[in-house]
Write an enzyme that holds these catalytic residues in place. Sequence first.
Site, PDB file in Angstrom:
ATOM      1  N   LYS A   1       0.858  -1.158   0.032  1.00  0.00           N
ATOM      2  CA  LYS A   1      -0.042  -0.098   0.079  1.00  0.00           C
ATOM      3  C   LYS A   1       0.920   1.217   0.000  1.00  0.00           C
ATOM      4  CE  LYS A   1      -3.936  -1.708   2.775  1.00  0.00           C
ATOM      5  NZ  LYS A   1      -4.805  -1.554   1.514  1.00  0.00           N
TER       6      LYS A   1
ATOM      7  N   ARG B   1     -10.460 -11.105   1.972  1.00  0.00           N
ATOM      8  CA  ARG B   1     -11.265 -12.356   1.256  1.00  0.00           C
ATOM      9  C   ARG B   1     -10.600 -13.816   1.312  1.00  0.00           C
ATOM     10  NH1 ARG B   1     -11.561  -8.939  -4.143  1.00  0.00           N
ATOM     11  NH2 ARG B   1     -11.293  -7.337  -2.553  1.00  0.00           N
TER      12      ARG B   1
HETATM   13  N1  BES Z   1      -8.221  -3.814   4.332  1.00  0.00           N
HETATM   14  C1  BES Z   1      -8.153  -3.282   3.197  1.00  0.00           C
HETATM   15  C2  BES Z   1      -9.636  -2.456   2.934  1.00  0.00           C
HETATM   16  C3  BES Z   1      -9.821  -1.095   3.524  1.00  0.00           C
HETATM   17  C4  BES Z   1      -9.258   0.018   3.034  1.00  0.00           C
HETATM   18  C5  BES Z   1     -10.383  -1.231   4.935  1.00  0.00           C
HETATM   19  C6  BES Z   1      -9.980   1.250   3.470  1.00  0.00           C
HETATM   20  C7  BES Z   1     -10.488   0.101   5.379  1.00  0.00           C
HETATM   21  C8  BES Z   1     -10.337   1.455   4.822  1.00  0.00           C
HETATM   22  C9  BES Z   1      -8.382  -4.483   2.079  1.00  0.00           C
HETATM   23  O1  BES Z   1      -7.493  -5.535   2.681  1.00  0.00           O
HETATM   24  C10 BES Z   1      -7.870  -4.143   0.711  1.00  0.00           C
HETATM   25  O2  BES Z   1      -6.680  -3.786   0.836  1.00  0.00           O
HETATM   26  N2  BES Z   1      -8.728  -4.166  -0.244  1.00  0.00           N
HETATM   27  C11 BES Z   1      -8.230  -3.726  -1.503  1.00  0.00           C
HETATM   28  C12 BES Z   1      -8.677  -4.602  -2.309  1.00  0.00           C
HETATM   29  C13 BES Z   1      -8.262  -4.606  -3.994  1.00  0.00           C
HETATM   30  C14 BES Z   1      -6.651  -4.920  -3.887  1.00  0.00           C
HETATM   31  C15 BES Z   1      -9.016  -5.443  -4.690  1.00  0.00           C
HETATM   32  C16 BES Z   1      -8.568  -2.231  -1.804  1.00  0.00           C
HETATM   33  O3  BES Z   1      -9.725  -1.846  -1.510  1.00  0.00           O
HETATM   34  O4  BES Z   1      -8.029  -1.562  -2.470  1.00  0.00           O
HETATM   35 MN    MN Z   2      -5.591  -5.240   1.936  1.00  0.00          MN
END
Ligand code: BES
Ligand code: MN
Length: 499
Positions: A278, A352
């Site tokens: 990230k 997931r």
């Molecule tokens: N934990 C994050 C989702 C999240 C984002 C929670 C902002 C709280 C605030 C999750 O694991 C994630 O990173 N999801 C990705 C999925 C994508 C790579 C398909 C996302 O939402 O960007």
């Molecule tokens: Mn994530």
Amino acid sequence: MADLTLSGKNPASLKADALVVGTCKTSDGLAVVADQLPGDLVRELETLAPQLGVTGARDEVRKLPAGPGLKASVLVLTGLGEREADGTFAAETLRRAAGAAVRELAGTSSVAVALPTATEDDLVAVTEGALLGAYSYTTYRTGDVPAKQAPVASLEVVTQFSRSARAKAALTRAQMVAAAVHGARDLINTPPNHLFPAAFAEAAKAAVKDLGAKGVKVTVLDEKQLAAGGYGGIVGVGQGSSRPPRLIKVAYAPSKPVTRVALVGKGITFDTGGISLKPPAGMASMTSDMSGAAAVLHTVVAAARLGLPVAVTGYLCVAENMPGGNAQRPGDVVTIRGGKTVEITNTDAEGRLVMADGLVSAVEDGHDVVLDIATLTGAQVVALGNRVSGVMGDDDVRDAVKAAADAAGESFWAMPMPEELKAGLKSNVADMVNSAADRAGGMLFAAVFLKQFVGDTPWGHLDIAGPAFNEKGAFGYTPVGGTGVGVRTMLAYLEGRGV
Ligand code: BES
Ligand code: MN
Ligand code: ZN
């Protein structure tokens, strides 16, 4: 948690440090609304308040010197906005006004709350809001907590129902609900170097330590048992961290349950994204990526303390998503428990993967319904913002969760699972990918992915990515940091199943 008592006395005679009364908007200005407050005092305040610019709007909290008519030193006016069409106040309006006042009174030791309680349900809402507002997280502050941060220590709620047995029972429930929400908030607020998977397992054991007699049992699968059991999602996500993953089962089994419910929670103790790292800006708040598991743990605890006639098993899918030397790579294929294979197209879509193992495990154990709760997608935040969670799944379960959320005073919104998104699951090497090439409908696609692991079991999916962690200012009874969202909804859902 704050001490709680009920009083049927005239609030003017109460010797608390602060007295909270309600204000609301009326057709010709402002009204002061408070249980048991004498009419002459009400009229005096109704003349004074508008001159001070008080409007009675929601979220307006005003502290004043109490003056000679009151035994308390500080008078607090908390806004209720407009009355409902039938002249009453919605439960969530009362909860929020009580919570905002008590939260603003941090640093005050004793507070009397005299908001209108026309019904026993109103009393429960006021009490719940006040208790939820009396929260702060101070574990990692050394020395004295600055006075203005210490939550209100003792609450006296003024009501005509002070001697009603039903009201007293309802208060016990409010205290248990608030304790559960506070418990979830504490876990979420625990810094990620302190809350790693094995520490989460210890926290779960500690949370239920006095509940053995009530039929609560914790079972923990460590990384070796997870590998041996074929939990490839949890193992894959956890393998980039030096602190290995856990699957924590917290089971509450009353004798003769009327139904059996599974709650599956996402417990990523920190989500760096893994190799699909990230960007720095959004990363720090990923200490809250275990909010689903925290909510599940404390919902099971509250269900047991309340002695609900429903068997509830929590599945806490706990791992740290780190980009270590052994981390999984984009392109890896993992096998989820039960045999389905997933091509990892993005290691940041880790929630997931751990949830898939948790769902399969829940389905194997045989429940009448499975709910899962997760800070699953950034797309949830884009679609619904920071204060409204998404709920998906089978239509009837989804609608029952939405109804439970409405009753509990949490904001959830039903979202669809469009058939056409299934095409995005297609992988060239495995049964499915974990992240679709097309980002459109990201929250909905994640739900479609999870559905592959629930078979025919009735299922609901709660995405709390935005509402789980409050990075902006405090509001109502919601503090900055972990909010504990989901606990009240899941508990209300369980209570609904138990009748
Ligand atoms: N934990 C994050 C989702 C999240 C984002 C929670 C902002 C709280 C605030 C999750 O694991 C994630 O990173 N999801 C990705 C999925 C994508 C790579 C398909 C996302 O939402 O960007
Ligand atoms: Mn994530
Ligand atoms: Zn995550």
